[in-house]
Scaffold this motif. Structure first.
Motif, PDB file in Angstrom:
ATOM      1  N   GLN A 108      44.854  43.065  49.109  1.00 36.39           N
ATOM      2  CA  GLN A 108      45.847  42.245  49.794  1.00 36.39           C
ATOM      3  C   GLN A 108      45.362  40.806  49.967  1.00 36.39           C
ATOM      4  O   GLN A 108      46.119  39.851  49.733  1.00 36.39           O
ATOM      5  N   LYS A 109      44.107  40.636  50.356  1.00 41.86           N
ATOM      6  CA  LYS A 109      43.561  39.287  50.537  1.00 41.86           C
ATOM      7  C   LYS A 109      43.538  38.518  49.221  1.00 41.86           C
ATOM      8  O   LYS A 109      43.846  37.321  49.181  1.00 41.86           O
ATOM      9  N   LEU A 110      43.153  39.196  48.148  1.00 41.62           N
ATOM     10  CA  LEU A 110      43.125  38.542  46.838  1.00 41.62           C
ATOM     11  C   LEU A 110      44.524  38.108  46.413  1.00 41.62           C
ATOM     12  O   LEU A 110      44.716  36.989  45.907  1.00 41.62           O
ATOM     13  N   ARG A 111      45.498  38.948  46.648  1.00 40.29           N
ATOM     14  CA  ARG A 111      46.874  38.612  46.274  1.00 40.29           C
ATOM     15  C   ARG A 111      47.386  37.436  47.095  1.00 40.29           C
ATOM     16  O   ARG A 111      48.130  36.582  46.591  1.00 40.29           O
ATOM     17  N   GLU A 112      46.986  37.367  48.355  1.00 39.84           N
ATOM     18  CA  GLU A 112      47.366  36.230  49.201  1.00 39.84           C
ATOM     19  C   GLU A 112      46.740  34.924  48.696  1.00 39.84           C
ATOM     20  O   GLU A 112      47.256  33.838  48.943  1.00 39.84           O
ATOM     21  N   LEU A 113      45.621  35.049  47.984  1.00 39.42           N
ATOM     22  CA  LEU A 113      44.950  33.890  47.395  1.00 39.42           C
ATOM     23  C   LEU A 113      45.495  33.555  46.002  1.00 39.42           C
ATOM     24  O   LEU A 113      44.978  32.654  45.327  1.00 39.42           O
ATOM     25  N   GLY A 114      46.514  34.293  45.570  1.00 39.70           N
ATOM     26  CA  GLY A 114      47.095  34.048  44.256  1.00 39.70           C
ATOM     27  C   GLY A 114      46.425  34.801  43.129  1.00 39.70           C
ATOM     28  O   GLY A 114      46.694  34.558  41.948  1.00 39.70           O
ATOM     29  N   VAL A 115      45.533  35.739  43.478  1.00 35.26           N
ATOM     30  CA  VAL A 115      44.842  36.551  42.476  1.00 35.26           C
ATOM     31  C   VAL A 115      45.612  37.861  42.326  1.00 35.26           C
ATOM     32  O   VAL A 115      45.485  38.769  43.153  1.00 35.26           O
ATOM     33  N   GLU A 116      46.417  37.945  41.293  1.00 34.54           N
ATOM     34  CA  GLU A 116      47.325  39.079  41.124  1.00 34.54           C
ATOM     35  C   GLU A 116      46.614  40.272  40.470  1.00 34.54           C
ATOM     36  O   GLU A 116      46.539  40.379  39.246  1.00 34.54           O
ATOM     37  N   ILE A 117      46.088  41.139  41.307  1.00 31.59           N
ATOM     38  CA  ILE A 117      45.525  42.398  40.821  1.00 31.59           C
ATOM     39  C   ILE A 117      46.111  43.530  41.649  1.00 31.59           C
ATOM     40  O   ILE A 117      46.676  43.302  42.716  1.00 31.59           O
ATOM     41  N   THR A 118      45.976  44.748  41.147  1.00 30.02           N
ATOM     42  CA  THR A 118      46.468  45.925  41.873  1.00 30.02           C
ATOM     43  C   THR A 118      45.305  46.863  42.166  1.00 30.02           C
ATOM     44  O   THR A 118      44.270  46.831  41.488  1.00 30.02           O
ATOM     45  N   TYR A 119      45.517  47.707  43.157  1.00 31.86           N
ATOM     46  CA  TYR A 119      44.470  48.670  43.495  1.00 31.86           C
ATOM     47  C   TYR A 119      44.305  49.701  42.378  1.00 31.86           C
ATOM     48  O   TYR A 119      43.211  50.213  42.154  1.00 31.86           O
ATOM     49  N   ASP A 120      45.393  49.989  41.670  1.00 30.45           N
ATOM     50  CA  ASP A 120      45.296  50.902  40.532  1.00 30.45           C
ATOM     51  C   ASP A 120      44.324  50.365  39.479  1.00 30.45           C
ATOM     52  O   ASP A 120      43.551  51.134  38.889  1.00 30.45           O
ATOM     53  N   GLU A 121      44.342  49.059  39.256  1.00 30.16           N
ATOM     54  CA  GLU A 121      43.431  48.449  38.281  1.00 30.16           C
ATOM     55  C   GLU A 121      41.983  48.587  38.725  1.00 30.16           C
ATOM     56  O   GLU A 121      41.087  48.854  37.912  1.00 30.16           O
ATOM     57  N   VAL A 122      41.757  48.426  40.022  1.00 31.78           N
ATOM     58  CA  VAL A 122      40.394  48.550  40.553  1.00 31.78           C
ATOM     59  C   VAL A 122      39.921  49.988  40.463  1.00 31.78           C
ATOM     60  O   VAL A 122      38.776  50.263  40.078  1.00 31.78           O
ATOM     61  N   LEU A 141      37.101  39.591  36.287  1.00 38.71           N
ATOM     62  CA  LEU A 141      36.535  39.073  35.041  1.00 38.71           C
ATOM     63  C   LEU A 141      37.447  39.400  33.862  1.00 38.71           C
ATOM     64  O   LEU A 141      37.742  38.533  33.027  1.00 38.71           O
ATOM     65  N   LYS A 142      37.902  40.634  33.801  1.00 41.98           N
ATOM     66  CA  LYS A 142      38.751  41.074  32.690  1.00 41.98           C
ATOM     67  C   LYS A 142      40.058  40.285  32.640  1.00 41.98           C
ATOM     68  O   LYS A 142      40.556  39.963  31.549  1.00 41.98           O
ATOM     69  N   LYS A 143      40.610  39.950  33.810  1.00 44.74           N
ATOM     70  CA  LYS A 143      41.901  39.261  33.858  1.00 44.74           C
ATOM     71  C   LYS A 143      41.767  37.740  33.827  1.00 44.74           C
ATOM     72  O   LYS A 143      42.764  37.029  33.889  1.00 44.74           O
ATOM     73  N   GLY A 144      40.517  37.260  33.719  1.00 42.01           N
ATOM     74  CA  GLY A 144      40.296  35.831  33.542  1.00 42.01           C
ATOM     75  C   GLY A 144      40.317  34.988  34.795  1.00 42.01           C
ATOM     76  O   GLY A 144      40.356  33.754  34.722  1.00 42.01           O
ATOM     77  N   PHE A 145      40.267  35.626  35.963  1.00 40.18           N
ATOM     78  CA  PHE A 145      40.246  34.853  37.204  1.00 40.18           C
ATOM     79  C   PHE A 145      38.872  34.239  37.462  1.00 40.18           C
ATOM     80  O   PHE A 145      38.742  33.274  38.209  1.00 40.18           O
ATOM     81  N   VAL A 146      37.841  34.819  36.868  1.00 44.97           N
ATOM     82  CA  VAL A 146      36.474  34.287  36.965  1.00 44.97           C
ATOM     83  C   VAL A 146      35.821  34.412  35.600  1.00 44.97           C
ATOM     84  O   VAL A 146      36.301  35.155  34.730  1.00 44.97           O
ATOM     85  N   TYR A 249      20.245  49.188  37.996  1.00 45.54           N
ATOM     86  CA  TYR A 249      21.127  49.237  36.836  1.00 45.54           C
ATOM     87  C   TYR A 249      22.486  49.832  37.204  1.00 45.54           C
ATOM     88  O   TYR A 249      22.579  50.885  37.812  1.00 45.54           O
ATOM     89  N   HIS A 250      23.554  49.101  36.824  1.00 46.89           N
ATOM     90  CA  HIS A 250      24.917  49.579  37.019  1.00 46.89           C
ATOM     91  C   HIS A 250      25.618  49.840  35.686  1.00 46.89           C
ATOM     92  O   HIS A 250      26.612  50.563  35.635  1.00 46.89           O
ATOM     93  N   GLY A 251      25.137  49.205  34.621  1.00 49.03           N
ATOM     94  CA  GLY A 251      25.768  49.357  33.319  1.00 49.03           C
ATOM     95  C   GLY A 251      26.940  48.435  33.087  1.00 49.03           C
ATOM     96  O   GLY A 251      27.631  48.529  32.072  1.00 49.03           O
ATOM     97  N   ILE A 252      27.191  47.517  34.032  1.00 50.78           N
ATOM     98  CA  ILE A 252      28.284  46.563  33.879  1.00 50.78           C
ATOM     99  C   ILE A 252      27.922  45.583  32.767  1.00 50.78           C
ATOM    100  O   ILE A 252      26.808  45.053  32.735  1.00 50.78           O
ATOM    101  N   GLU A 253      28.866  45.342  31.872  1.00 50.51           N
ATOM    102  CA  GLU A 253      28.591  44.527  30.689  1.00 50.51           C
ATOM    103  C   GLU A 253      28.032  43.154  31.039  1.00 50.51           C
ATOM    104  O   GLU A 253      27.133  42.645  30.371  1.00 50.51           O
ATOM    105  N   ALA A 254      28.560  42.554  32.107  1.00 51.24           N
ATOM    106  CA  ALA A 254      28.124  41.207  32.471  1.00 51.24           C
ATOM    107  C   ALA A 254      26.810  41.200  33.252  1.00 51.24           C
ATOM    108  O   ALA A 254      26.242  40.144  33.521  1.00 51.24           O
TER     109      ALA A 254
END
Length: 284
Positions: A108-122, A141-146, A249-254
């Protein structure tokens, strides 16, 4: 003696690999032993232990518990814990419930900041495991916000950032007590994240934590400088603490950290595990 990695995450918390997969990967990389230390959960340990037995790689059951600390971030690692301990399981379930409640608020906070993501995506990024901030970072990262995971935390997700939502944590005394009562070894993780400004203040804190039952300190960690490693080694000797280390180690690509070596050639000896076993009077 062989190489080890005592700080690894799986899909049970915020890692990319399943518990079985991380055991296979560690075997592929030539490690003799690993510790599964997921955030505030021990759900991945059973699977990892079973797979380790099949593959002939030693798996140490572990956990990484978030503890309340105002200056920075305090995490207490637990090694050789009894994963069947009822109290530990009940208390960790409480932490997982508080994590679950905060995650939709962060969306919700991210969406209020204009960062359009959904909990399903997370949730999809989590692979069905416990959702954590690294999964939010992956989506951003995937959606290009950072451009990097680090930017996701500094701009949005880190403590004090605009989309950050705090969560309940045990105080250090409770975190250490839970690990000790589960017959484990409590270890202070990556001390630099405490953001303590001086060695003198760190010494004072360690003295308090040792009195509460702390048994070790994570000396070797990818982001520790040579100066920090030297300081933490001296503090371990001063307070009679066990020395541990791991890649986180988390295995995250970045994420630049690689299993068994961190960012550089951080080779950690099995002697660390021998020392922990000796402290617990366990056989080799």
């Amino acid at each position: 003696m062989g190489w080890v990695d005592l700080h690894l995450h799986t899909t049970a918390s915020d890692g990319v690999l399943t518990p079985s997969e991380i055991v296979h990967y560690a075997k592929e990389k030539g490690l003799k032993a690993i510790a599964v230390t997921d955030h505030d959960t021990i759900d991945g340990n059973g699977e990892a232990l079973d797979e380790g037995e099949k593959l002939g790689i030693e798996v140490i059951p572990g956990v990484e518990i978030s503890a309340q600390f105002d200056l920075g971030s305090m995490h207490i690692l637990g090694y050789f814990i009894d994963i069947g301990n009822r109290t530990l399981n009940e208390k960790l379930s409480l932490l997982q419930e508080t994590r679950a409640r905060r995650n939709p608020r962060m969306v919700q906070k991210l969406r209020e900041l204009g960062v359009e993501i959904t909990y399903d995506e997370v949730q999809h990024a989590s692979g069905g495991g416990q959702v954590g901030r690294p999964h939010f970072a992956q989506v951003l990262l995937k959606k290009g916000f950072v451009n990097t995971v680090q930017e996701a935390f500094s701009r949005y997700l880190g403590k004090g950032a605009p989309a950050y939502v705090d969560k309940f944590r045990f105080d250090p005394k409770e975190a250490i007590r839970l690990i000790r009562e589960a017959r484990g070894i409590p270890v202070l993780a990556h001390p630099f994240t405490l953001h303590i400004p001086s060695p003198t203040q760190l010494k004072a804190l360690l003295n308090e934590l040792v009195e509460l039952g702390l048994m070790g300190i994570e000396v070797y960690y990818p982001e520790h400088s040579e100066g920090q490693i030297s300081l933490y080694e001296s503090l371990a000797e001063r307070y009679g603490l066990l020395v541990t280390g791991g890649s986180d180690y988390h295995g995250i690509e970045a994420d630049k950290a690689e299993i068994g070596i961190g960012w550089r050639d951080m080779r950690l000896s099995y002697l660390m595990i021998e020392a922990m076993k000796a402290a617990l009077n366990l056989g080799s």
